[in-house]
Write a protein that holds these residues in place. Structure first.
Motif, PDB file in Angstrom:
ATOM      1  N   ARG A 179      17.336  23.755 -13.753  1.00 43.26           N
ATOM      2  CA  ARG A 179      18.054  23.960 -14.863  1.00 43.26           C
ATOM      3  C   ARG A 179      17.232  23.631 -16.043  1.00 43.26           C
ATOM      4  NH1 ARG A 179      24.056  21.658 -15.363  1.00 43.26           N
ATOM      5  NH2 ARG A 179      24.170  23.384 -13.597  1.00 43.26           N
ATOM      6  N   LEU A 180      17.003  24.545 -16.970  1.00 51.46           N
ATOM      7  CA  LEU A 180      16.385  24.529 -18.254  1.00 51.46           C
ATOM      8  C   LEU A 180      17.411  24.295 -19.431  1.00 51.46           C
ATOM      9  CD1 LEU A 180      13.455  24.900 -19.330  1.00 51.46           C
ATOM     10  CD2 LEU A 180      14.005  27.438 -19.780  1.00 51.46           C
ATOM     11  N   LYS A 181      17.334  23.195 -20.242  1.00 50.10           N
ATOM     12  CA  LYS A 181      18.035  22.822 -21.223  1.00 50.10           C
ATOM     13  C   LYS A 181      17.429  23.158 -22.439  1.00 50.10           C
ATOM     14  CE  LYS A 181      19.428  19.193 -19.077  1.00 50.10           C
ATOM     15  NZ  LYS A 181      20.263  17.908 -18.819  1.00 50.10           N
ATOM     16  N   ILE A 182      18.000  23.574 -23.421  1.00 52.16           N
ATOM     17  CA  ILE A 182      17.099  23.970 -24.723  1.00 52.16           C
ATOM     18  C   ILE A 182      18.290  23.875 -25.749  1.00 52.16           C
ATOM     19  CG2 ILE A 182      15.920  25.359 -26.295  1.00 52.16           C
ATOM     20  CD1 ILE A 182      14.953  26.855 -23.533  1.00 52.16           C
ATOM     21  N   SER A 183      18.057  23.366 -26.965  1.00 46.58           N
ATOM     22  CA  SER A 183      18.856  23.277 -28.168  1.00 46.58           C
ATOM     23  C   SER A 183      18.089  23.962 -29.122  1.00 46.58           C
ATOM     24  CB  SER A 183      19.296  21.870 -28.505  1.00 46.58           C
ATOM     25  OG  SER A 183      19.993  21.729 -29.403  1.00 46.58           O
ATOM     26  N   VAL A 184      18.581  24.751 -29.937  1.00 48.36           N
ATOM     27  CA  VAL A 184      18.022  25.500 -30.881  1.00 48.36           C
ATOM     28  C   VAL A 184      18.858  25.467 -32.251  1.00 48.36           C
ATOM     29  CG1 VAL A 184      16.676  26.998 -29.058  1.00 48.36           C
ATOM     30  CG2 VAL A 184      18.885  27.827 -30.354  1.00 48.36           C
ATOM     31  N   VAL A 185      18.221  25.411 -33.434  1.00 48.26           N
ATOM     32  CA  VAL A 185      18.751  25.837 -34.768  1.00 48.26           C
ATOM     33  C   VAL A 185      19.386  27.195 -34.674  1.00 48.26           C
ATOM     34  CG1 VAL A 185      17.276  24.076 -35.869  1.00 48.26           C
ATOM     35  CG2 VAL A 185      16.820  26.148 -35.832  1.00 48.26           C
ATOM     36  N   SER A 186      20.446  27.269 -35.608  1.00 50.92           N
ATOM     37  CA  SER A 186      21.442  28.523 -35.390  1.00 50.92           C
ATOM     38  C   SER A 186      20.600  29.898 -35.749  1.00 50.92           C
ATOM     39  CB  SER A 186      22.566  28.349 -36.336  1.00 50.92           C
ATOM     40  OG  SER A 186      21.882  28.357 -37.765  1.00 50.92           O
TER      41      SER A 186
ATOM     42  N   GLU B  85      16.688  13.567 -29.438  1.00 48.80           N
ATOM     43  CA  GLU B  85      16.597  12.113 -29.058  1.00 48.80           C
ATOM     44  C   GLU B  85      17.063  11.624 -28.175  1.00 48.80           C
ATOM     45  OE1 GLU B  85      16.295   8.993 -32.874  1.00 48.80           O
ATOM     46  OE2 GLU B  85      18.067  10.516 -32.781  1.00 48.80           O
ATOM     47  N   GLN B  86      18.238  11.917 -27.786  1.00 49.60           N
ATOM     48  CA  GLN B  86      19.224  11.325 -26.751  1.00 49.60           C
ATOM     49  C   GLN B  86      18.824  11.984 -25.358  1.00 49.60           C
ATOM     50  OE1 GLN B  86      23.309  11.982 -27.766  1.00 49.60           O
ATOM     51  NE2 GLN B  86      23.191  10.473 -29.489  1.00 49.60           N
ATOM     52  N   ASN B  87      17.716  12.679 -25.366  1.00 46.82           N
ATOM     53  CA  ASN B  87      17.190  13.140 -23.813  1.00 46.82           C
ATOM     54  C   ASN B  87      18.230  14.291 -23.098  1.00 46.82           C
ATOM     55  OD1 ASN B  87      15.111  13.377 -22.204  1.00 46.82           O
ATOM     56  ND2 ASN B  87      15.858  11.782 -20.928  1.00 46.82           N
ATOM     57  N   ASP B  88      18.989  14.893 -24.098  1.00 43.05           N
ATOM     58  CA  ASP B  88      20.200  15.607 -23.179  1.00 43.05           C
ATOM     59  C   ASP B  88      19.578  16.900 -23.069  1.00 43.05           C
ATOM     60  OD1 ASP B  88      22.131  13.824 -23.536  1.00 43.05           O
ATOM     61  OD2 ASP B  88      22.697  14.542 -25.648  1.00 43.05           O
ATOM     62  N   VAL B  89      18.401  17.235 -23.543  1.00 39.63           N
ATOM     63  CA  VAL B  89      17.711  18.521 -23.437  1.00 39.63           C
ATOM     64  C   VAL B  89      16.230  18.357 -23.101  1.00 39.63           C
ATOM     65  CG1 VAL B  89      19.286  19.873 -24.926  1.00 39.63           C
ATOM     66  CG2 VAL B  89      17.303  18.888 -25.708  1.00 39.63           C
ATOM     67  N   ASP B  90      15.657  19.540 -22.498  1.00 35.68           N
ATOM     68  CA  ASP B  90      14.119  19.440 -22.252  1.00 35.68           C
ATOM     69  C   ASP B  90      13.567  20.028 -23.379  1.00 35.68           C
ATOM     70  OD1 ASP B  90      14.598  19.068 -19.296  1.00 35.68           O
ATOM     71  OD2 ASP B  90      15.135  21.201 -19.292  1.00 35.68           O
ATOM     72  N   PHE B  91      13.922  20.839 -24.229  1.00 39.94           N
ATOM     73  CA  PHE B  91      13.119  21.362 -25.453  1.00 39.94           C
ATOM     74  C   PHE B  91      14.172  21.657 -26.363  1.00 39.94           C
ATOM     75  CE2 PHE B  91      10.916  23.082 -21.528  1.00 39.94           C
ATOM     76  CZ  PHE B  91       9.776  22.571 -21.924  1.00 39.94           C
ATOM     77  N   ALA B  92      13.622  21.781 -27.745  1.00 40.05           N
ATOM     78  CA  ALA B  92      14.474  21.997 -28.972  1.00 40.05           C
ATOM     79  C   ALA B  92      13.345  23.022 -29.760  1.00 40.05           C
ATOM     80  CB  ALA B  92      14.693  20.794 -29.759  1.00 40.05           C
ATOM     81  N   MET B  93      14.049  23.889 -30.472  1.00 39.72           N
ATOM     82  CA  MET B  93      13.271  24.779 -31.141  1.00 39.72           C
ATOM     83  C   MET B  93      13.695  24.670 -32.858  1.00 39.72           C
ATOM     84  SD  MET B  93      12.734  28.817 -30.925  1.00 39.72           S
ATOM     85  CE  MET B  93      11.861  30.132 -32.166  1.00 39.72           C
ATOM     86  N   VAL B  94      12.848  24.226 -33.610  1.00 41.34           N
ATOM     87  CA  VAL B  94      12.746  23.946 -34.916  1.00 41.34           C
ATOM     88  C   VAL B  94      11.908  24.540 -35.728  1.00 41.34           C
ATOM     89  CG1 VAL B  94      14.304  21.884 -34.486  1.00 41.34           C
ATOM     90  CG2 VAL B  94      11.846  21.789 -34.597  1.00 41.34           C
ATOM     91  N   SER B  95      12.205  24.676 -37.229  1.00 46.46           N
ATOM     92  CA  SER B  95      11.029  25.226 -38.079  1.00 46.46           C
ATOM     93  C   SER B  95      10.487  23.875 -39.060  1.00 46.46           C
ATOM     94  CB  SER B  95      11.696  26.289 -39.150  1.00 46.46           C
ATOM     95  OG  SER B  95      12.700  25.921 -39.542  1.00 46.46           O
TER      96      SER B  95
END
Length: 307
Positions: A94-101, A138-148
């Motif tokens: 499973r690949l978990k990613i959080s991204v800004v809108s 920060e809470q280690n809920d995702v593998d990656f995040a995408m931010v500017s």
């Protein structure tokens, strides 16, 4: 008991959302189809799974127990599928990613070929504002995040992806004389902001503060899409990422208004915690991005150069 895996999946979604409408949207089914399967599932139990109070759907205590059991069954089925693919030598996980809108206009192009090549990898992606993206990382809920905008006081690794430009925009129907200067523009026109916690809002407020401008009329909306539609309708003006207004520019629904000091230029980054032990699926995605990012940008985002 003759319930199906499909019925378990539908009931679990209804229980999680406490809404047939939301469950149908997430499952890409019609509301009548979800309602029929929910009724067929309920018919196999003598105790109510749901109840309606004041037109709102609630899950009974018994229903909550069934939902937990359904989740366990579906997870086991999911595990069997993964084991089959792993036995065949395919990448699974499973690949978990959080991204800004605003990154929702970018990240799919960096994911599509990877997901096609690895059918055993499941994608879980959360699209939200910057504050919540950083919190999930920060809470280690995702593998990656995408931010500017890179988070401060966090030890991270990153891969630079592509440029992010923010322009001052208004409705194409608006008759604006940009020669009147940014002071008059920003002090006389109604401005539309994103919600607190948004990186776009932070960039807009930072520009206004550094430019010594004061705001008279202010509107706040909670998504980039809502801001864009409000601008098109002539409700106000905003500083928006170019990536989110491509079609609106092409269709001549909005216009970029030249303003001194704009565009604001930042860089989209794929980031992860330095201490994170990446799963095989996450490691494979990182390697894929390192190898393919330049060709993806060239093939998909070359139109950026015109602005």
């Amino acid at each position: 008991m003759n319930y199906t895996l499909h019925q378990l999946q539908i009931f679990l979604k209804v229980a999680q959302n406490q809404s047939i409408t939301k469950a149908s949207e997430e499952l890409y089914l019609t509301q009548p189809a979800v309602s029929i399967q929910l009724k067929n599932f309920q018919d196999q139990f003598s105790i109510p799974l749901t109840e309606v109070v004041g037109r709102k759907l609630y899950i009974t205590e018994f229903g909550q127990e069934i939902a937990l059991a359904a989740e366990k069954v579906l997870n086991e089925v999911h595990s069997l599928d993964h084991k089959t693919l792993a036995y065949k030598g395919q990448l699974v996980g499973r690949l978990k990613i959080s991204v800004v809108s605003t990154a929702k206009y970018v990240i799919p192009y960096f994911l599509s070929n990877f997901m096609s090549k690895h059918p055993g990898v499941d994608l879980v992606m959360d699209v939200t504002n910057k504050a919540k993206v950083i919190e999930s990382l920060e809470q280690n809920d995702v593998d990656f995040a995408m931010v500017s905008v890179l988070p401060k006081k966090m030890k991270i690794e990153r891969i630079e992806l592509m440029q992010n430009k923010l322009f001052f925009v208004g409705s194409a129907a608006a008759n604006i004389d940009s020669k009147q200067g940014r002071k008059r523009l920003f002090e006389q026109l109604p401005l539309i902001f994103r919600e607190q916690g948004s990186a776009t809002r932070n960039a807009m407020e930072s520009f206004i503060f550094k430019s010594g401008l004061s705001i008279q009329k202010k509107i706040e909306l909670t998504s980039n899409e809502a801001v864009k539609q409000a601008v098109i309708a002539g409700l106000g003006y905003s500083i928006m990422p170019l990536i989110g207004i491509k079609n609106a520019l092409k269709n001549k629904d909005v216009q970029i208004i030249p303003v001194k000091g704009l565009p604001i230029s930042t860089t989209w980054n794929l980031i992860w915690l330095r201490s994170k032990k990446l799963s095989p699926a996450a490691m494979a995605f990182k390697e894929y991005i390192n190898t393919e990012k330049d060709s993806i940008i060239k093939e998909t985002f070359d139109w950026f150069e015109a602005y």
